[in-house]
Write a protein that holds these residues in place. Sequence first.
Motif, PDB file in Angstrom:
ATOM      1  N   ILE A 186      -3.259  -1.281 -11.285  1.00  0.00           N
ATOM      2  CA  ILE A 186      -4.015  -1.706  -9.810  1.00  0.00           C
ATOM      3  C   ILE A 186      -3.820  -3.114  -9.577  1.00  0.00           C
ATOM      4  CG2 ILE A 186      -6.551  -1.737  -8.850  1.00  0.00           C
ATOM      5  CD1 ILE A 186      -7.223   0.385 -11.229  1.00  0.00           C
ATOM      6  N   LEU A 201      -5.529  -4.904   2.788  1.00  0.00           N
ATOM      7  CA  LEU A 201      -4.662  -3.994   2.496  1.00  0.00           C
ATOM      8  C   LEU A 201      -3.295  -3.893   3.397  1.00  0.00           C
ATOM      9  CD1 LEU A 201      -4.128  -1.815   0.590  1.00  0.00           C
ATOM     10  CD2 LEU A 201      -5.004  -0.260   2.566  1.00  0.00           C
ATOM     11  N   THR A 248     -14.080  -0.315  -0.851  1.00  0.00           N
ATOM     12  CA  THR A 248     -12.533  -0.388  -1.112  1.00  0.00           C
ATOM     13  C   THR A 248     -11.769   0.738  -0.309  1.00  0.00           C
ATOM     14  OG1 THR A 248     -12.436   0.860  -3.010  1.00  0.00           O
ATOM     15  CG2 THR A 248     -12.726  -1.620  -3.255  1.00  0.00           C
ATOM     16  N   ASN A 305      -7.263   2.088  -0.367  1.00  0.00           N
ATOM     17  CA  ASN A 305      -5.956   1.643  -1.013  1.00  0.00           C
ATOM     18  C   ASN A 305      -4.797   2.334  -0.379  1.00  0.00           C
ATOM     19  OD1 ASN A 305      -6.183   4.534  -1.383  1.00  0.00           O
ATOM     20  ND2 ASN A 305      -6.477   4.401  -3.692  1.00  0.00           N
ATOM     21  N   LEU A 313      -5.286  -1.989  -3.860  1.00  0.00           N
ATOM     22  CA  LEU A 313      -6.554  -1.865  -3.637  1.00  0.00           C
ATOM     23  C   LEU A 313      -7.200  -3.120  -3.060  1.00  0.00           C
ATOM     24  CD1 LEU A 313      -9.008   0.202  -4.313  1.00  0.00           C
ATOM     25  CD2 LEU A 313      -9.375  -1.419  -6.435  1.00  0.00           C
ATOM     26  N   GLU A 317      -1.337   0.831  -7.495  1.00  0.00           N
ATOM     27  CA  GLU A 317      -2.271   1.352  -6.551  1.00  0.00           C
ATOM     28  C   GLU A 317      -2.484  -0.233  -5.932  1.00  0.00           C
ATOM     29  OE1 GLU A 317      -6.743   2.530  -5.794  1.00  0.00           O
ATOM     30  OE2 GLU A 317      -6.260   2.522  -7.825  1.00  0.00           O
TER      31      GLU A 317
END
Length: 210
Positions: free
Chosen positions: A8, A14, A40, A42, A56, A54
């Motif tokens: 992560i 993002l 959040t 992702n 996040l 990922e």
Amino acid sequence: MKAYDHFIYGGRELDAMRADFTALTGVEPTLGGRHPGLGTHNALASLGDTVYFELLAVDPQQTPDGNMGARLQQFTVPRLFAYMLKATGGEMEAAKTVLADHGIEADLFDASRTTPDGRVLRWRLLVPHDNAFGDFVPKLIDWQNTPHPAANNARGCRFESFEMGHPRAAELNALLKELDAPHEVLRADRAYMQLRIGSPRGRTVLTSRE
């Protein structure tokens, strides 16, 4: 020995994180979805058949108040900050007991998100509370009947290695051994995580250091 499920990489925005990852690797992460109540959302990139990466970030459509979104809001720059191991239902309960034996409480709960195309993904998580080792203690995940994200998100990158260093490596290694984690921690003056991935643009190294 448990396998890695995903790594992560967290930050505030993002879109900016996706653009940076694409520039580094030549692979554009697939938009994932929102995590209701966690603050959040992702994007994901496969690192092979069974492991993924990922991105996040803070979800602007949720309130970052006392949740993961609030924590990511504090990051001055995006960084690698957590990892998850694969587990089944019984293994999750056993890991919770191991953590408790080491003085670490953990929450075992169900979670979900809706993908941009309307599919609902569901899974079960074991998330340790705040502790002396922070995110260097793994989180565990059981995807149950949900198809694993590594199979249906952006492909082209591959997992090469994951490394951790910590001033209290011996204590942390004792815990990781009981959790059947797939790595040992190196002794380091300053705690760090480091992930190496291969990509169409060569090797990329991502770290927990700001």
